[in-house]
Scaffold this motif. Structure first.
Motif, short mmCIF file in Angstrom:
data_model
loop_
_atom_site.label_atom_id
_atom_site.label_comp_id
_atom_site.label_asym_id
_atom_site.label_seq_id
_atom_site.Cartn_x
_atom_site.Cartn_y
_atom_site.Cartn_z
N THR A 158 -3.61 -3.82 9.06
CA THR A 158 -3.76 -2.64 8.22
C THR A 158 -3.91 -1.39 9.08
O THR A 158 -4.62 -1.38 10.08
CB THR A 158 -4.99 -2.78 7.30
N VAL A 191 -2.61 1.06 4.51
CA VAL A 191 -1.35 0.36 4.29
C VAL A 191 -1.31 -0.85 5.21
O VAL A 191 -1.89 -0.82 6.30
CB VAL A 191 -0.13 1.27 4.55
N GLY A 218 0.80 -1.22 0.00
CA GLY A 218 0.00 0.00 0.00
C GLY A 218 0.83 1.26 0.00
O GLY A 218 0.31 2.36 -0.21
N ALA A 219 2.12 1.13 0.24
CA ALA A 219 3.06 2.25 0.23
C ALA A 219 4.47 1.68 0.14
O ALA A 219 4.66 0.46 0.17
CB ALA A 219 2.90 3.12 1.47
N THR A 234 -3.40 3.27 8.72
CA THR A 234 -3.69 4.39 7.83
C THR A 234 -2.49 5.31 7.69
O THR A 234 -1.86 5.69 8.68
CB THR A 234 -4.88 5.21 8.36
N PRO A 245 3.68 10.23 0.81
CA PRO A 245 3.21 10.61 -0.53
C PRO A 245 3.06 12.13 -0.67
O PRO A 245 3.04 12.86 0.33
CB PRO A 245 1.86 9.90 -0.64
N THR A 274 0.43 13.64 -2.19
CA THR A 274 -0.97 14.06 -2.27
C THR A 274 -1.67 13.78 -0.95
O THR A 274 -1.38 12.79 -0.26
CB THR A 274 -1.70 13.31 -3.40
N SER A 320 -1.84 8.87 6.75
CA SER A 320 -2.64 10.08 6.66
C SER A 320 -1.77 11.28 6.30
O SER A 320 -0.82 11.61 7.03
CB SER A 320 -3.36 10.34 7.99
N GLY A 348 -4.53 12.67 1.66
CA GLY A 348 -5.48 11.57 1.66
C GLY A 348 -5.28 10.63 2.83
O GLY A 348 -4.30 10.75 3.57
N GLU A 349 -6.21 9.71 2.98
CA GLU A 349 -6.15 8.68 4.01
C GLU A 349 -6.00 7.34 3.29
O GLU A 349 -6.98 6.81 2.75
CB GLU A 349 -7.42 8.68 4.86
N ASP A 350 -4.79 6.82 3.24
CA ASP A 350 -4.52 5.61 2.47
C ASP A 350 -4.28 4.41 3.38
O ASP A 350 -3.48 4.49 4.32
CB ASP A 350 -3.30 5.81 1.57
#
Length: 444
Positions: free
Chosen positions: A213, A203, A174-175, A215, A195, A197, A217, A199-201
């Motif tokens: 998992t 990972v 995820g990253a 986040t 990153p 940009t 952020s 967002g809440e991705d």
């Protein structure tokens, strides 16, 4: 005749010395002593066996008396179901063996031997392991200004030191993860690229069949400029357009960013003079190595120009102090008055914070210097709020000494502070028992 008397005297003296030696030996009788404890095996997969073989080697075991082998868990509690008694006549004068029942729970255990109720100094470690499990991963929030840099990842779980498990057993999706490192049986660390940009991705970190998992952020803080007023609902307002609304009151003034580019705000009140740590306590005498932060320059005005090395993020400094001094921090009001004021800020000002309960912390010296550098914009906003209702904010940051949460590297009993009159960072001043003001900050 004289010669014979001399000979007799010498012989008599020799006998006296021999007798004295025997008496001395009689006063220090031999004792049973453990020199080594061998476990076969020392690492056992949970559920694969019911007992472990314990071989004890040493000296004078033929006079050891009542013998018990005990297991203690990582919390220091005796595992009574695993205690065994070994007959005094078992084995030889230098070795005996016993079969010890395994605990009913996984973990790391200390194997000890007792002779007549007295614990022997030599111990051994038994690891009753299972497959790795990950219970949480933590990644600090970041701003887009931090893009391309590495964020720390803290991985918590268990069985990270089980046989066959190493840093190479960990991976992330995820990253872009890197630099996995096993710290202990329950903790591992890594890094992840920030990153560009917002967002809440999601990972995920993996270790063998285990995964968890979290986040990643990232937020755009370009509008969070120093002096902006933060309201209880986490929105911003300029000083000039601010009006006081008790249903959505002000809670902080933006004072800069933390090391990860996250906007931080300073609370609207500061304390009276308080000690960093009470004199003579563990907090006073300990050099907290994990929260050392050092400015590049000192002296008058240095708070406006210094750069820093070491731990610049103060958000976890209290947690670190708690891990080093759990007993002292349990009574923070007495032993760490400055930190206690920060920790109880939300309670003290609950009636003026609306629904907000920020995660306040005492700033590191790097963060406190950002407050100083932006003091004019901060003071203007504090003055505006105070002029509408003094119960919601102090009139300004003041011109006194203000503590940071950063330990000095040179002296155990010194911490860094800023003199808000001249921006002075004193090079040899800052005894933890001194009484200075305290402010608190929070990330938003």
């Amino acid at each position: 005749m004289i010669h014979k008397i001399k000979s007799f005297t010498a012989a008599a003296l020799t006998a006296v010395f021999l007798l004295a030696g025997c008496q001395q030996n009689a006063e220090t009788p031999a004792t049973a002593t453990v020199e080594e404890i061998i476990l076969l095996p020392a690492q056992i997969k949970f559920g694969s066996a019911s007992n472990v073989s314990v071989t004890v080697k040493g000296a004078n075991f033929d006079i050891r008396g009542e013998t018990k082998i005990k297991l203690w868990d990582s919390a220091g509690q005796e595992v009574s179901a695993s205690t065994v008694t070994v007959a005094p006549g078992a084995g030889t004068a230098s070795e005996f063996t016993a079969s010890v029942p395994l605990p009913s729970e996984r973990g790391v255990f200390t194997v000890t031997v007792y002779f007549d109720g007295k614990k022997e100094a030599k111990t051994a470690t038994l690891h009753l392991y299972d497959d790795p499990a990950i219970t949480s991963i933590a990644i600090p929030r970041a701003g887009i200004s931090y893009a391309g840099n590495k964020l720390p990842v803290t991985i918590v779980g268990k069985n990270f030191t089980a046989p066959g498990i190493s840093a190479a057993s960990f991976s992330g999706t995820g990253a872009s993860f890197s630099n996995f490192n096993v710290i202990s049986d329950v903790k591992a660390t890594a890094e992840v690229s920030c990153p560009s940009t917002a967002g809440e991705d999601p990972v995920t970190v993996h270790c063998k069949s285990a995964s968890k998992t979290g986040t990643l952020s990232v937020k755009d803080y370009s509008l969070w400029t120093p002096g902006k007023i933060v309201l209880a609902d986490n929105t911003l307002v300029d000083k000039d357009s601010f009006t006081l609304t008790t249903s959505n009151p002000p809670v902080a003034v933006v004072c800069g960013t933390n090391p990860y580019g996250v906007a931080i705000g300073v609370a609207l009140h500061r304390s009276s003079d308080l000690q960093w740590a009470k004199e003579g306590t563990t907090g006073y005498t300990t050099k907290f190595e994990g929260i050392v932060c050092t400015p590049s320059v000192t002296g008058s005005g240095a708070a406006a120009t210094a750069t820093f090395t070491g731990d610049e993020d103060g958000s976890d400094n209290w947690d670190y102090i708690c891990s080093v001094d759990p007993e002292g921090t349990a009574n923070a009001a007495v032993n760490y008055p400055a930190f206690n004021w920060v920790n109880t800020y939300n309670t003290a000002y609950a009636s003026k914070l609306g629904s907000a309960r920020p995660a306040w912390y005492m700033p590191s010296i790097a963060e406190l210097c950002r407050v100083y550098k932006n003091r004019e914009a901060i003071n203007a906003s504090l003055s505006k709020i105070n002029g509408l209702d003094g119960a919601y904010a102090d009139a300004n940051l003041g011109t006194s000494f203000i503590w940071s949460s950063s330990q000095r590297s040179s002296d155990n009993d010194n911490a860094w502070f800023v003199y808000f009159d001249s921006g002075d960072l004193f090079n040899n001043y800052g005894n933890k028992s001194y009484y200075f003001n305290v402010c608190c900050v929070a990330g938003f």
